[in-house]
Design a protein around this motif. Sequence first.
Motif, PDB file in Angstrom:
ATOM      1  N   ALA A   1       0.823  -1.205   0.000  1.00 12.03           N
ATOM      2  CA  ALA A   1       0.000   0.000   0.000  1.00 12.03           C
ATOM      3  C   ALA A   1       0.860   1.260   0.000  1.00 12.03           C
ATOM      4  CB  ALA A   1      -0.923  -0.003   1.223  1.00 12.03           C
TER       5      ALA A   1
ATOM      6  N   ARG B   1      -5.175   4.842   5.694  1.00 14.54           N
ATOM      7  CA  ARG B   1      -5.070   3.514   5.080  1.00 14.54           C
ATOM      8  C   ARG B   1      -4.766   2.409   6.090  1.00 14.54           C
ATOM      9  NH1 ARG B   1      -5.520   4.204  -0.313  1.00 14.54           N
ATOM     10  NH2 ARG B   1      -4.824   6.214  -1.071  1.00 14.54           N
TER      11      ARG B   1
ATOM     12  N   ALA C   1      -7.240  -0.807   7.337  1.00 11.78           N
ATOM     13  CA  ALA C   1      -6.894  -2.182   6.976  1.00 11.78           C
ATOM     14  C   ALA C   1      -7.136  -3.154   8.120  1.00 11.78           C
ATOM     15  CB  ALA C   1      -5.427  -2.249   6.563  1.00 11.78           C
TER      16      ALA C   1
ATOM     17  N   VAL D   1      -9.334  10.262   2.520  1.00 10.18           N
ATOM     18  CA  VAL D   1      -8.025  10.636   1.979  1.00 10.18           C
ATOM     19  C   VAL D   1      -8.035  12.113   1.587  1.00 10.18           C
ATOM     20  CG1 VAL D   1      -6.370  10.206   0.133  1.00 10.18           C
ATOM     21  CG2 VAL D   1      -7.567   8.291   1.197  1.00 10.18           C
TER      22      VAL D   1
ATOM     23  N   VAL E   1     -10.132   2.105   0.440  1.00  9.92           N
ATOM     24  CA  VAL E   1     -10.334   3.087   1.492  1.00  9.92           C
ATOM     25  C   VAL E   1     -11.200   4.237   0.967  1.00  9.92           C
ATOM     26  CG1 VAL E   1      -8.417   4.689   1.149  1.00  9.92           C
ATOM     27  CG2 VAL E   1      -8.988   3.910   3.435  1.00  9.92           C
TER      28      VAL E   1
ATOM     29  N   GLN F   1      -1.570  10.360   4.919  1.00  8.97           N
ATOM     30  CA  GLN F   1      -2.727   9.590   4.425  1.00  8.97           C
ATOM     31  C   GLN F   1      -2.599   8.141   4.841  1.00  8.97           C
ATOM     32  OE1 GLN F   1      -2.874  10.101   0.161  1.00  8.97           O
ATOM     33  NE2 GLN F   1      -2.454  12.270   0.376  1.00  8.97           N
ATOM     34  N   PHE F   2      -1.362   7.642   4.759  1.00 10.76           N
ATOM     35  CA  PHE F   2      -1.127   6.247   5.061  1.00 10.76           C
ATOM     36  C   PHE F   2      -1.370   5.952   6.545  1.00 10.76           C
ATOM     37  CE2 PHE F   2       1.597   2.709   6.195  1.00 10.76           C
ATOM     38  CZ  PHE F   2       1.096   1.762   5.320  1.00 10.76           C
TER      39      PHE F   2
ATOM     40  N   MET G   1      -7.119  -1.648   2.205  1.00 13.68           N
ATOM     41  CA  MET G   1      -6.357  -0.406   2.079  1.00 13.68           C
ATOM     42  C   MET G   1      -6.596   0.282   0.740  1.00 13.68           C
ATOM     43  SD  MET G   1      -2.757  -0.691   4.067  1.00 13.68           S
ATOM     44  CE  MET G   1      -2.344  -2.384   4.274  1.00 13.68           C
ATOM     45  N   SER G   2      -6.861  -0.515  -0.312  1.00 11.84           N
ATOM     46  CA  SER G   2      -7.086   0.133  -1.605  1.00 11.84           C
ATOM     47  C   SER G   2      -8.544   0.580  -1.747  1.00 11.84           C
ATOM     48  CB  SER G   2      -6.687  -0.800  -2.754  1.00 11.84           C
ATOM     49  OG  SER G   2      -7.418  -1.989  -2.667  1.00 11.84           O
TER      50      SER G   2
END
Lengths: 248, 282
Positions: free
Chosen positions: B113, B198, B202, B180, B175, B193-194, B172-173
């Motif tokens: 990710a 994300r 997850a 975001v 999201v 953001q992570f 995570m994708s």
Amino acid sequence: MTTSPDVRVRGLSVAYGSLAVLADVSLRVAPGEFVAVVGPSGCGKSTLLRVLGGLLPAGARVRADELALPVGPDGRAATAWMPQGDSLLPWRRAWANVLVGARIAGVPRDVADGRARALFDEFGLGGFERSWPHELSGGMRQRLALARTCLPQRPVLLLDEPFGALDALTRRRLNAWLASVSLGSAGGASAAVVLVTHDVDEALLLADRVLVMSDRPGRVVLEVPPRSDQSARARVLSALGVDLPALA
Amino acid sequence: MTRAALPVRAAPSTALADPPASLPSARGRGSRTAVRRVLAPTLAAVVLVGAWEVVARTSGLPEFVLPAPSQVAAAGVESAPLLGLHIATTLTEAALGLVLGAVVGLALAVLIAAFPVVADTVYPLVTLTQTVPTVVLAPLLILWAGFGLLPKVLLVALTVFFPVLVAAVTAMSDVDGAHVDMVRGLGGRRWNQFWLVRLPAAVPGAFGGLRVATTYVIGAAVVSEYLAGTSGLGVFIQRSRKSYDVDQILVAVVVIAVLTGALFLLVDALGRLATPWRRASR
């Protein structure tokens, strides 16, 4: 006393492929000034706000003769953008959600905690620090999102229909409340606000200056200072193409 | 006048009389379905086991082909002192493999990710390797990692790794783009953001994958024990098979089922602990 405007936009055009969204928009916002942008749905007012917030999708073509925003110490635009939905993170309690903006801006923890305390009290959220977002009402969620946006004390706040998702009654109450609080910025000065809305009365109630945009491709067709112009409402509505019934 | 007043007074009394009359029957219906939910499958199980008992005793099938449930129970009591060590071995392999597979799967999901390069190069390869059922690799793992604990832990970890990886990468994708954007609108970079969106998004997905994987781990450990080893439920089953103690094999099967169920409940409880915001919304 002449201070340079916080936001200067001149000749801004935005297009997605062959679809022109904004055409030749110009806009100036002075420090501490509250500017409302009203316009019909799809006129590009949210796009304008996204350009100011540095949030445009990759496919968009942006041209501007001038596009100046206040810059923070880290060299990035010092704006705080608030989306139409509250976008609260479901896995953070109310208190931790408000601190999201501070974490991003790198505000020290103790300073951020102090500001969050003040914002919780001022925004009527005291006692709900440990609530999960889904336990709060729509109005409280929006206030929480606004507090999150204010907390880093950026000099420019960009609010995209902050109460657009709420029922009419809650919205009126929140607007009355918003008109009474000052959205603080660094050094105690009020932050400049650009508010996008399709609600004329909201704009007239809150703003120092109201800009009216045309249908797509959006351009600014009228600018009124509602506080000094008695006919502001009628002028805004007629610029939007809404005919008022004649007042007897 | 009194006549006109009467029906008015009568109406509320009938309205009041209605609910008490209907309430007990509604409650009775509710408890009746609850009773049926527990009683019906229990009864069905008793009938099935009873039928098995009758068939085993009357069909003349030898005990080493089909022992009766009563014989299995007796074998369970008899081999209980022996089973403890085997259970400990299998449970150790399963638990270590579960933790290792979950940690590696989640770590790789995070890398995928965070770095698109990793996603483009590694993820297709990892997906391709899943055309090989992990159990098939057991002989190779024993060749490479010896007869001890390690090859079994590795096999369990390989079984767990993929469901956790896929569930976490998907979460995570998928999201929420609005979250975001919110972080970006406050000046957040990719890193923010992570960490803010994300990674926490997850967690529920990763636990979903882990719950699925948990149902495989005891089985994977047992299969690896079939091939090599001196202790474990797989070893116990192989020994019982060689001595035609079918009743002992069935005891091991029951133990495996109970262990799998217990492990699943444990992981499920951990998942609830790790996602308190979901527990609150239930």
